[in-house]
Design a protein around this motif. Sequence first.
Motif, PDB file in Angstrom:
ATOM      1  N   ASN A   1       0.794  -1.224   0.000  1.00 54.29           N
ATOM      2  CA  ASN A   1       0.000   0.000   0.000  1.00 54.29           C
ATOM      3  C   ASN A   1       0.830   1.280   0.000  1.00 54.29           C
ATOM      4  OD1 ASN A   1       0.992   0.014   2.608  1.00 54.29           O
ATOM      5  ND2 ASN A   1      -0.958  -0.496   3.588  1.00 54.29           N
ATOM      6  N   GLY A   2       2.155   1.152  -0.094  1.00 54.64           N
ATOM      7  CA  GLY A   2       3.001   2.330  -0.156  1.00 54.64           C
ATOM      8  C   GLY A   2       3.100   3.110   1.133  1.00 54.64           C
ATOM      9  N   SER A   3       2.710   2.496   2.252  1.00 49.88           N
ATOM     10  CA  SER A   3       2.729   3.218   3.517  1.00 49.88           C
ATOM     11  C   SER A   3       4.125   3.306   4.122  1.00 49.88           C
ATOM     12  CB  SER A   3       1.780   2.551   4.515  1.00 49.88           C
ATOM     13  OG  SER A   3       2.207   1.227   4.792  1.00 49.88           O
ATOM     14  N   ILE A   4       5.031   2.439   3.685  1.00 49.91           N
ATOM     15  CA  ILE A   4       6.398   2.437   4.224  1.00 49.91           C
ATOM     16  C   ILE A   4       7.392   2.936   3.190  1.00 49.91           C
ATOM     17  CG2 ILE A   4       8.252   1.006   5.173  1.00 49.91           C
ATOM     18  CD1 ILE A   4       6.072  -0.897   6.175  1.00 49.91           C
ATOM     19  N   TYR A   5       7.288   2.404   1.974  1.00 53.02           N
ATOM     20  CA  TYR A   5       8.233   2.754   0.923  1.00 53.02           C
ATOM     21  C   TYR A   5       7.544   3.661  -0.096  1.00 53.02           C
ATOM     22  CZ  TYR A   5      10.159  -1.555   2.884  1.00 53.02           C
ATOM     23  OH  TYR A   5      10.614  -2.520   3.735  1.00 53.02           O
TER      24      TYR A   5
END
Length: 605
Positions: free
Chosen positions: A169-173
């Motif tokens: 979900n792109g929440s970290i990277y």
Amino acid sequence: MSGKARMRATVAASGIAALVATGVVGAVTATSASAADHPDANGRSQHVLLISVDGMHQSDLNWYVSQHPDSTLAKLTRGGTEYTNAKTSNPSDSDPGGTALMTGGNPKSTGVYYDVEYSHKVDEAGAQCTPGKAATGGDVIYDSPDDALASVNDLAPTGTGSFPSFDENGSIYPQGVDTNPAAIMNLTFDPKTSLNPGTFPVDPKTCQPITPWDYLGDNTIFQVIHKAGLRTAWSDKHAVYASFNGPGSGGQSIDDLFAPEIDSQAVMPNGIPYPQDDDWAHINAATKQYDGYKVQAVLNEIGGLDHSGKTKVGTPAILGMNFQTVSVAQKIRSTPTTLIHNPDGSYTTSAPEAGGYAWVQGQLVPGPVLSSALDYVDAQLGRMVASIQKAGLTDKTTIIVTAKHGQSPQDPNKLVTVKDGPIVDAINAAWAQTHPGTASLIVAGTDDDLWQSYLSDTSAAATSFVKDYLWNHTAQGYDVNKKPVTVQHSGLAEIWAGADAASFFGVAANDGRYPDVFGKVQEGIVYAKPTKLAEHGGMNSGDTHVLMVVDGPRIPARVIGAPVETTQVAPTILSVLGLNPASLTAVQKEGTRVLPGLAGWRQDR
């Protein structure tokens, strides 16, 4: 009780004092403590650790225990109840296999036949829809394409392809650029943002996307345990396995779901892609690194923290994970087994070795990659058992080790890979000759080491046409040495079509979810390019005959050879925790029983 069972019981009783003094061994054998040692007067556990070693057969367990008598797997097997005739769901794919563990149900009640399937009762994702209008039929693909970030650029300097994002979900990277893979431990699943509802099939009644948890026809152990006010956790290979939350849950009955995407690009600990430039499931050294993140999540949870290891939340009542390392080792022809950390801080991989099984002195045994994978899994199980002991939970925890699926063929000499695309094209072309202007007859299907076809025309004439064509035509394939071979009956041993297929699965003819044409392959047939050694999903012994070991308080040390099914894990977990197995709708529909021979556990608890 058999002689082997009597011997095992004697060993467990007489050797317990000595074994407890040996660290990890003590953590395993101490789970055979008597009811008097257990804080619950009824002998119930407070925690269940469920482990699926995907791909692992009963024969793998037999071999490993014989070669490694002091291993964690050997001690769990000797100290608990081993079921030597355990079978998976059919089909034996990861999704119906995992769903069986979590619901107690087969596809006839769960409605889950594969991770990439089709239903005549839904509309295609993104299609125009009029509420209440009859369904047009559509793909039901609950897999990595459902990730919110399903396509990010290849990080390799010469890479030109794309992968799903590791954190889905792109929440970290940002934009999925995972230059620090260890940060994946901070991943948090959000049912509203982690998946892309635009990829979900559509409910024709409401014209709304059907979430993976609402597609299930049965509730899950996570719903029952969560409703009882107990904490739940699970780690798996795709975020879309949020389906295990169960229908009506809003995706929230698993309190701590950790599911980094295995189809993402494999990145070494220093943020550099593996030199093979592939995903985590095609480089065995990378698969071990990937599984290691899930192992760490479980260790943190055993210690009473959330999966990231940052927040104190208490040890879940149900927790666990699936291992991919063995499955990958069984399928890949050649792959490195080890990630090497060099003195200068860089990483390299060991030289590639042979995957799958090999004939040695007349015996079929795991080859070097698979043997290494089994060693890895055993070592991680040892870490978990040691953590249970350290946390003071030995007499409060039941451990279940099984597998979502097996893998077939085990004997490489039986392998024949066949491309299914030409077969499908030929069937559609033959149908068009007598039905000009009509849609393609076969509109969907997934064929690993089984045959599944969904048809645009489900009449008896159409389903019989496909069945007859498959049976009356040969197919071209390649043996294990990549030499061309011809197989009879399109590679199939038995075919069910139309009403017979519905009867095979035990559903109504108008159910809409089962494959219109379903086939059992001849042993060794895999519908794939000649790059694989094996696959799962089918119904031969290699696909379905998996390990099953249960060890914990009041679990007797014995061997049970009577047939059992992996569906029985779900009601057993509830019973072990003192909850009612009949709370599971699959138990009500299918009559799924608690595993036999577990002292003190009753079906009606």
